[in-house]
Design an enzyme around this catalytic site. Structure first.
Site, PDB file in Angstrom:
ATOM      1  N   GLN A  35       0.827  -1.157   0.030  1.00  0.00           N
ATOM      2  CA  GLN A  35       0.042   0.096  -0.268  1.00  0.00           C
ATOM      3  C   GLN A  35       1.147   0.963  -0.224  1.00  0.00           C
ATOM      4  O   GLN A  35       0.816   2.365   0.354  1.00  0.00           O
ATOM      5  CB  GLN A  35      -1.248   0.117   1.680  1.00  0.00           C
ATOM      6  CG  GLN A  35      -1.913  -1.188   0.763  1.00  0.00           C
ATOM      7  CD  GLN A  35      -2.941  -1.285   2.574  1.00  0.00           C
ATOM      8  OE1 GLN A  35      -2.996   0.111   3.145  1.00  0.00           O
ATOM      9  NE2 GLN A  35      -3.377  -1.890   2.657  1.00  0.00           N
ATOM     10  N   CYS A  36       2.258   1.276  -0.905  1.00  0.00           N
ATOM     11  CA  CYS A  36       3.107   2.262  -0.652  1.00  0.00           C
ATOM     12  C   CYS A  36       3.045   2.769  -2.371  1.00  0.00           C
ATOM     13  O   CYS A  36       2.525   2.183  -3.272  1.00  0.00           O
ATOM     14  CB  CYS A  36       4.023   1.937  -0.746  1.00  0.00           C
ATOM     15  SG  CYS A  36       5.794   3.216  -0.179  1.00  0.00           S
ATOM     16  N   GLY A  37       2.685   4.222  -2.294  1.00  0.00           N
ATOM     17  CA  GLY A  37       2.856   4.842  -2.884  1.00  0.00           C
ATOM     18  C   GLY A  37       3.596   4.637  -4.493  1.00  0.00           C
ATOM     19  O   GLY A  37       4.561   4.024  -5.991  1.00  0.00           O
ATOM     20  N   THR A  39       4.683   0.768  -4.829  1.00  0.00           N
ATOM     21  CA  THR A  39       4.477  -0.709  -4.990  1.00  0.00           C
ATOM     22  C   THR A  39       4.018  -0.940  -6.192  1.00  0.00           C
ATOM     23  O   THR A  39       4.614  -1.810  -6.513  1.00  0.00           O
ATOM     24  CB  THR A  39       2.828  -1.256  -4.272  1.00  0.00           C
ATOM     25  OG1 THR A  39       2.788  -0.424  -3.246  1.00  0.00           O
ATOM     26  CG2 THR A  39       2.833  -2.065  -4.657  1.00  0.00           C
TER      27      THR A  39
END
Length: 182
Positions: A35-37, A39
């Site tokens: 759930q990371c920018g 990803t």
């Protein structure tokens, strides 16, 4: 000091794996999050793996929930997410800590061998993180999700790449090609 090939880690399926299984291969170790920018870098990592696997590259993904709680899932959820959204076929491991007092021994070795990361020119990522109060506690800490370590066939760390250096960046691909040639 412990050699990379003497270390072990647990795969998502719960099986303990020796890094000796990767002796003779070029290894790209990445701390990941769903759930990371960053990803979407899973796609680039998978593309690298597919492109260079026959030449001896393996990508190892180590999910970590230490940065913004961006990897909250359990092993089954992480595996399903990576396969469904990015077609990940490279090995994924159980969630670990990459910083702090519970830092996994694998990351102890990697960080001590390469205490600073190469960043894209003019990146400013470290400065942006520091301005948000998210600077690392220690200078050699992993800054964020998707920091990468390139390890040669001999188990020696070649280079460390910042989270914002994508797998497609020429600096990364050139380093991989050079390592594969040895």
């Amino acid at each position: 000091m412990t050699h990379f090939h003497q270390l072990t880690a647990t795969r998502l399926d719960g099986h303990l794996v020796s890094m000796a299984d990767y002796a003779g291969k070029v290894v790209l170790v990445v701390n990941t999050a769903s759930q990371c920018g960053f990803t979407p870098q899973y796609a680039g990592l998978e593309a690298l793996y597919k492109k260079y696997a026959e030449q001896g590259l393996v990508v190892l993904g180590f999910p970590c929930n230490q940065f913004g709680a961006q990897e909250p899932g359990n092993a089954d959820e992480i595996g399903a997410f990576c396969e469904k959204n990015y077609g990940v076929s490279f090995p994924l491991f159980a969630k670990i800590d990459v910083n702090g007092e519970h830092r996994h021994p694998l990351y102890e070795k990697l960080v001590s061998a390469a205490p600073t990361a190469v960043a894209p020119q003019g990146s400013g990522f470290y400065e942006r993180m520091a301005s948000k109060g998210r600077a690392p506690l220690y200078p050699d800490d992993i800054l964020w999700n998707f920091e990468k370590f390139l390890i040669g066939r001999d188990g020696q760390v070649i280079q460390r790449f910042s989270p914002d250096m994508t797998p497609e960046d020429a600096v990364v691909t050139d380093a991989i090609k050079k390592a594969l040639a040895h």
